[in-house]
Design an enzyme around this catalytic site. Structure first.
Site, mmCIF file in Angstrom:
data_model
loop_
_atom_site.group_PDB
_atom_site.id
_atom_site.type_symbol
_atom_site.label_atom_id
_atom_site.label_comp_id
_atom_site.label_asym_id
_atom_site.label_seq_id
_atom_site.Cartn_x
_atom_site.Cartn_y
_atom_site.Cartn_z
ATOM 1 N N LYS A 83 0.863 -1.271 0.264
ATOM 2 C CA LYS A 83 0.008 0.047 -0.191
ATOM 3 C C LYS A 83 0.888 1.156 0.140
ATOM 4 O O LYS A 83 0.725 2.188 -0.624
ATOM 5 C CB LYS A 83 -0.978 0.139 1.219
ATOM 6 C CG LYS A 83 -2.035 -0.951 1.333
ATOM 7 C CD LYS A 83 -2.969 -0.748 2.298
ATOM 8 C CE LYS A 83 -2.438 -0.939 3.692
ATOM 9 N NZ LYS A 83 -2.124 -2.169 4.074
ATOM 10 N N CYS A 172 -11.951 3.971 16.388
ATOM 11 C CA CYS A 172 -10.654 3.011 16.296
ATOM 12 C C CYS A 172 -9.946 3.088 17.506
ATOM 13 O O CYS A 172 -9.473 1.958 17.975
ATOM 14 C CB CYS A 172 -9.900 3.307 14.883
ATOM 15 S SG CYS A 172 -9.061 4.827 14.750
ATOM 16 N N MET A 173 -9.784 4.180 18.338
ATOM 17 C CA MET A 173 -8.681 3.868 19.408
ATOM 18 C C MET A 173 -9.352 4.482 20.751
ATOM 19 O O MET A 173 -8.576 4.429 21.750
ATOM 20 C CB MET A 173 -7.768 5.203 18.830
ATOM 21 C CG MET A 173 -6.995 4.854 17.774
ATOM 22 S SD MET A 173 -6.353 3.355 17.985
ATOM 23 C CE MET A 173 -5.428 3.200 19.276
ATOM 24 N N MET A 340 -8.066 -3.235 16.938
ATOM 25 C CA MET A 340 -9.515 -2.881 16.926
ATOM 26 C C MET A 340 -10.186 -4.217 17.364
ATOM 27 O O MET A 340 -11.265 -3.951 18.016
ATOM 28 C CB MET A 340 -10.085 -2.758 15.366
ATOM 29 C CG MET A 340 -9.386 -1.589 14.529
ATOM 30 S SD MET A 340 -9.320 -0.234 15.616
ATOM 31 C CE MET A 340 -7.918 0.531 14.862
ATOM 32 N N GLY A 377 -4.784 2.524 14.426
ATOM 33 C CA GLY A 377 -5.189 2.244 13.006
ATOM 34 C C GLY A 377 -4.771 3.104 11.997
ATOM 35 O O GLY A 377 -4.271 2.842 10.974
ATOM 36 N N GLN A 378 -4.935 4.460 12.339
ATOM 37 C CA GLN A 378 -4.694 5.667 11.525
ATOM 38 C C GLN A 378 -3.158 6.265 11.615
ATOM 39 O O GLN A 378 -2.622 6.160 12.913
ATOM 40 C CB GLN A 378 -5.740 6.770 11.614
ATOM 41 C CG GLN A 378 -7.248 6.090 11.171
ATOM 42 C CD GLN A 378 -8.304 7.242 11.261
ATOM 43 O OE1 GLN A 378 -8.284 7.985 10.181
ATOM 44 N NE2 GLN A 378 -8.832 7.347 12.312
HETATM 45 FE FE1 SF4 Z 1 2.315 -0.132 5.041
HETATM 46 FE FE2 SF4 Z 1 1.327 0.943 7.152
HETATM 47 FE FE3 SF4 Z 1 3.965 1.042 6.581
HETATM 48 FE FE4 SF4 Z 1 2.274 2.486 5.097
HETATM 49 S S1 SF4 Z 1 2.592 2.800 7.315
HETATM 50 S S2 SF4 Z 1 3.908 1.360 4.291
HETATM 51 S S3 SF4 Z 1 0.436 1.378 5.144
HETATM 52 S S4 SF4 Z 1 3.010 -0.562 7.074
#
Ligand code: SF4
Length: 755
Positions: A83, A172-173, A340, A377-378
Site C-alpha cells: 500500500k 478506532c482508538m 480494533m 489504525g490511522q
Molecule cells: Fe504499509 Fe502502514 Fe507502513 Fe504504510 S505505514 S507502508 S501502510 S505498514
C-alpha cells in the site's frame, strides 16, 4: 534496487504481500513511462495509511510525484508494504476534487472559493445566532495533520465556545485511550517499536497485524526468524495470516476474550509466575467500582476464572489457557499488541485493562522487550487527535474539559479571558451524529474522513445527512467518497505530499511530512482552509494568531511544554533533519524517549528518584490493576440470528477504500467485498466458494460472494469494510462502550443463507 512492476508484484505475492523495498519503486500506471528517469529530488515524508507510520522518501520530477521509497533513517528502515509503495498514483487520480462545489437543486456545482466559503460562514453564523455554540460541530480525522486537528479543536473550543469536536479516532482508538488512562492516568503507549527486537514472547490479541500493520509484523517475524526460541501467541477467532506463524493460535467464541485474560491471570498466580516485587511497589489493585483492595481480593475475584470454567464459555481448552499464561509470564520479555479487535467493543476499555493487568502482575513492563502496546489504525490518531485533544472531552496534552484547572491553564497559555472554554464536554461521535440526524446539530464541518461509509449502522446516519434543515461542509480530496453524496459544500483540500505538517504514529514518534509538490488545481491545505474559515467567522484573532502551519506547530510545542507530553525539543529544524522523534522530548539536545515511566529514560522522572519506575499519571505514582469481569457482547447470537458477524481490513485496502481502490494493482487483488465462511458452516448451508450469500442483521441485509475457508471459526463470518458498493456498516451495530464511547463493530448477530 529498482524493480519493474511485474517484478514487484511477483515479489509481493511470494512474500505473502509483505514487501521489502529497500530501493526506489517504479511509479505504476501513467508514470511507468518515467520509470527510467531518476527523480529530480527526494523529499522526506510519511506513509498516508496505517498507524505504523513508515517514513517514505517522495521522488519528485518536473513538479510531480513520480515514485516513493522507504526512508532508511526512519523506524521502518527503508521497508514499505505494498500500500505504502503504491501511493503516488493516488495523488493524480481522476476523482481528485480540485475546485470548490456547492449543492444546488440536489447537484454539486462548481463554485469559487468565495462563494463556497460565504455560504459555509453564513450557515455557521446563523446556527450560532439562532441556536448557540452547541448547534455547531467539527468532525475530524486521525489522518489530518497534527497542526490541523490542534487548530480546529482550538477554534471550536476557544473561538466558538463549542466542545462538539470529534473525529473518527473515536471509532478506532477510544478504548485504547480509556485503557491507558484508567491503568496509568495518562494516555499513549509506554514502550516503543525497538522493544520488538528484544522481546522473546509476543502476545497478539484482537489484531491481524500481518495485514493491518505489515511492516511492524515483518519486524516481529524477523525477530522470530532470528531466534527460534521466540514465541508468538495469537488470540483471534479467525485463523489469519498473523495466526499462521503463531506457536499458539487461540481461537475462541467471539466476545469471551475478557474471561480468557482473567483466566491467564489466575494461572500466572497459581503457577507463582507473578511478580510481587513489582506489584507490591508499583501497583494498586482496584475493584470495578474504583475501590482500592489488596492482592487477596484480586485472587478471590479470579476464582470465577479458573481455566476449566473459562473453557466452558470460551471454547478454549483449559490446557491451552495454562500454556499461554505460562509462556506470557515466563518469557524474559513479553510484548503484547492489540488493535480494533479489543477496541471496537462495548467492553473495549475493560479488555484493554485486562491485557495491561497481565503486564502489571508479572512485571513485564518498562524493560527492553517487555511492554503493553496498542497498535493504532490511522497514521495520526495518536499524534493528531489524542495528543492535541481533538475529542469532545479533551484539551491538548491530556487535559480534560471537565477539570476547571485544566481549562484555566489553557486559557492562560492561549492568552484568553478566564471562562472562555465552556465547562461541559461536547457530544461524542455517536451522540453527535444522532444529534445531526435529529436536526439538533445545525452545521457540521467534516474534514478528512468519510462518515457516510465508516459509521456503524450507517443507514441511520445517512438518512440524517439528507435532512434539508442541517448543513454539512466537507473537505475531501476524492469525488467518489461516499460522504460527498450528502454534503452541501465540498472543499478541495491539498492531499498528503502537497502540504506540510506532522504525523505521530503508534510509538509516540512524530515525523514531518515535508511538502513535495504544489497542490493540484485550486486545492488548499486544510490549515489554510480552517484559518480562512476562522477569519471569515470573525474569531478573536488571539485564538488564531497564525500565518503558517509552522506557527501552529510552535504554539503546540509551547502548550505541551508544561505537561509530561512536552514536545519542546521537537523543533522544525530538527524534524527536517531527523526522521521522527519520540516524545517526551523537552529540549533540543534530548534524543526522545523510548520507554515512559522508567527512571533514566523518561525525562519526567528525576534522575535521583528513589524507585526504578514512576507511574506519574496517578496521585501515588502507582499503576492500577483492574478487576474487570467478563460480560457478554451487546448483541449475542440467538435463534433468529444464530451467527456472529465481524468486520475488518484486508492487506491491500485501507479503511473506506477511497485511496487504495484507485491503485489498479490493489483494486484487482481485492475488487469487491466478500464474506468469509467456515467450511463447516458452508456445508451446513449448502454454500460453495463463489456462491452468493445473503447476510441479514437486525439493521439491514446484503448479498456477498462467499469465500469458504478455515479462517473463521465455525459460527463466525467476516466481511471487510473497504467496499463502498457493499458497505457492511449498513449491517453493523452502533452500541458503544460506556467509558470510551467506541462502537462495537466487531460483534453482532447475523443470519446467513445462500441466494
Ligand atoms: Fe504499509 Fe502502514 Fe507502513 Fe504504510 S505505514 S507502508 S501502510 S505498514
Amino acid at each position: 534496487m529498482k524493480l519493474t512492476r511485474r517484478e514487484m508484484l511477483k515479489c509481493a505475492a511470494a512474500s505473502s504481500a509483505i514487501m521489502a523495498l529497500n530501493g526506489s519503486l517504479p511509479m505504476l500506471k501513467g508514470a511507468m513511462a518515467a520509470e527510467a528517469a531518476e527523480p529530480d529530488k527526494w523529499v522526506k515524508s510519511v506513509c498516508r495509511f496505517c498507524g505504523t507510520g513508515c517514513g517514505v522518501m517522495v521522488g519528485v520530477k518536473g513538479g510531480k510525484v513520480v515514485t516513493v521509497k522507504g526512508d532508511p533513517n526512519n523506524h521502518n528502515q527503508g521497508f514499505l508494504c505494498l500500500k505504502g509503495a503504491l501511493m503516488p498514483p493516488i495523488v493524480y487520480a481522476k476523482e481528485r476534487v480540485t475546485k470548490p462545489y456547492i449543492r444546488k437543486n440536489g447537484q454539486l456545482q462548481v463554485a469559487s472559493w468565495d462563494e463556497a466559503m460565504d455560504l459555509v460562514v453564513s450557515k455557521f453564523k446563523t446556527a450560532l445566532k439562532d441556536h448557540g455554540p452547541t448547534s455547531i460541530a467539527y468532525y475530524g480525522s486521525g489522518q489530518a495533520l497534527t497542526e490541523e486537528t490542534y487548530l480546529a479543536s482550538k477554534m471550536w473550543k476557544a473561538g466558538f465556545r463549542s466542545n462538539n469536536v470529534e473525529g473518527n479516532p473515536r471509532l478506532c482508538m477510544a478504548s485504547a485511550v480509556g485503557g491507558y488512562v484508567t491503568s496509568f492516568g495518562k494516555d499513549e503507549p509506554c514502550g516503543c517499536y525497538d522493544d520488538i527486537d528484544a522481546a522473546t514472547c509476543f502476545f497478539i490479541i484482537g489484531s491481524n497485524m500481518s495485514e493491518c500493520h505489515p511492516v511492524l509484523f515483518k519486524r516481529v517475524a524477523a525477530r522470530k526468524q532470528a531466534d527460534p526460541n521466540v514465541k508468538i501467541i495469537v488470540v483471534d477467532p479467525r485463523r489469519t495470516n498473523t495466526a499462521r506463524i503463531a506457536d499458539e493460535h487461540v481461537s475462541f467464541v467471539p466476545g469471551t476474550d475478557l474471561a480468557i485474560l482473567n483466566a491467564m491471570a489466575y494461572v500466572i498466580i497459581q503457577e507463582e509466575l507473578d511478580s510481587p516485587r513489582f506489584y507490591n511497589k508499583y501497583v494498586n489493585f482496584m475493584t470495578n467500582d474504583k475501590k482500592k483492595v489488596d492482592f487477596d481480593a484480586y485472587v478471590k475475584f479470579l476464582e470465577d476464572y479458573t481455566p476449566e470454567k473459562v473453557e466452558k464459555i470460551s471454547g478454549v481448552s483449559a490446557d491451552q489457557i495454562r500454556k499461554i499464561a505460562i509462556m506470557f509470564a515466563s518469557a524474559s520479555g513479553t510484548m503484547s499488541f492489540w488493535c480494533m479487535g479489543l477496541n471496537q467493543r462495548i467492553r473495549g476499555v475493560w479488555a484493554n485493562n485486562l491485557v495491561t493487568n497481565l503486564h502489571l502482575l508479572t512485571g513485564q513492563i518498562g524493560k527492553p522487550g517487555a511492554t503493553n502496546f496498542s497498535l493504532t489504525g490511522q497514521p495520526n490518531a495518536c499524534g493528531g487527535v489524542r495528543d492535541t485533544g481533538g475529542l469532545c472531552h479533551l484539551l491538548p496534552a491530556g487535559r480534560l474539559i471537565k477539570k476547571p484547572a485544566h481549562r484555566a491553564q489553557l486559557e492562560k497559555q492561549w492568552g484568553l479571558k478566564p471562562g472562555t472554554i465552556a465547562p461541559k464536554p461536547g457530544l461524542h461521535t455517536i451522540a453527535l451524529w444522532n444529534a445531526f440526524s435529529e436536526g439538533k446539530i445545525k452545521a457540521m464541518f467534516v474534514l478528512c474522513t468519510n462518515p457516510a461509509h465508516s459509521l456503524p449502522n450507517v443507514n441511520m446516519y445517512t438518512e440524517g445527512m439528507e435532512r434539508k434543515d442541517n448543513f454539512m461542509v466537507l473537505s475531501e480530496p476524492f469525488m467518489d467518497a461516499e460522504t460527498v453524496k450528502y454534503c452541501d459544500v465540498l472543499l478541495p483540500p491539498a492531499f498528503w505530499c502537497e502540504k506540510r505538517g506532522v504525523y505521530g504514529c503508534s510509538e509516540r514518534r512524530y515525523s514531518l511530512l515535508m511538502q513535495s509538490v504544489e497542490p493540484m488545481g485550486e486545492c488548499k491545505s486544510d490549515i489554510d482552509i480552517l484559518l480562512d474559515f476562522g477569519r471569515r467567522m470573525g474569531i478573536d484573532p488571539k485564538v488564531i494568531p497564525f500565518e503558517t502551519v509552522d506557527d501552529v506547530w510552535n504554539e503546540w510545542r509551547e502548550v505541551s511544554s508544561t505537561t509530561p507530553y512536552n514536545f519542546m525539543g521537537i523543533t522544525r529544524a530538527r524534524q527536517e533533519k531527523e526522521s521522527g522523534i519520540r516524545w517526551p522530548c523537552p529540549t533540543e539536545d534530548h534524543p526522545g524517549t523510548k520507554r515512559r515511566y522508567v527512571r533514566g529514560e523518561d525525562p519526567n522522572i528525576p534522575k535521583d528518584y528513589k524507585n526504578k519506575y514512576k507511574f506519574y499519571g496517578t496521585k501515588d505514582n502507582r499503576a492500577r490493576l483492574w478487576m474487570r469481569p467478563y460480560a457478554p457482547a451487546a448483541e449475542e447470537p440467538d435463534q433468529e440470528y444464530p451467527m456472529v458477524l465481524t468486520t475488518g481490513r484486508v492487506i491491500d485496502h485501507w479503511h473506506t477504500g477511497t485511496m487504495t481502490m484507485k491503485v489498479p494493482e490493489l483494486r484487482r487483488s481485492f475488487p469487491k467485498a466478500y464474506v468469509e465462511v467456515n467450511v463447516d458452516d458452508a456445508k451446513q448451508h449448502g454454500i460453495k466458494n463463489g456462491d452468493n450469500v445473503e447476510l441479514v442483521t437486525r439493521r439491514d441485509k446484503m448479498v456477498f460472494q462467499a469465500k469458504v475457508s478455515d479462517v473463521c471459526r465455525p459460527g463466525l463470518v467476516f466481511v471487510p469494510w473497504y467496499d463502498k458498493d457493499l458497505m457492511i456498516n449498513k449491517l453493523t451495530l452502533n452500541a458503544f462502550d460506556k467509558g470510551s464511547k467506541q462502537p462495537e463493530y466487531k460483534i453482532c448477530a447475523v443470519r446467513i443463507a445462500k441466494v
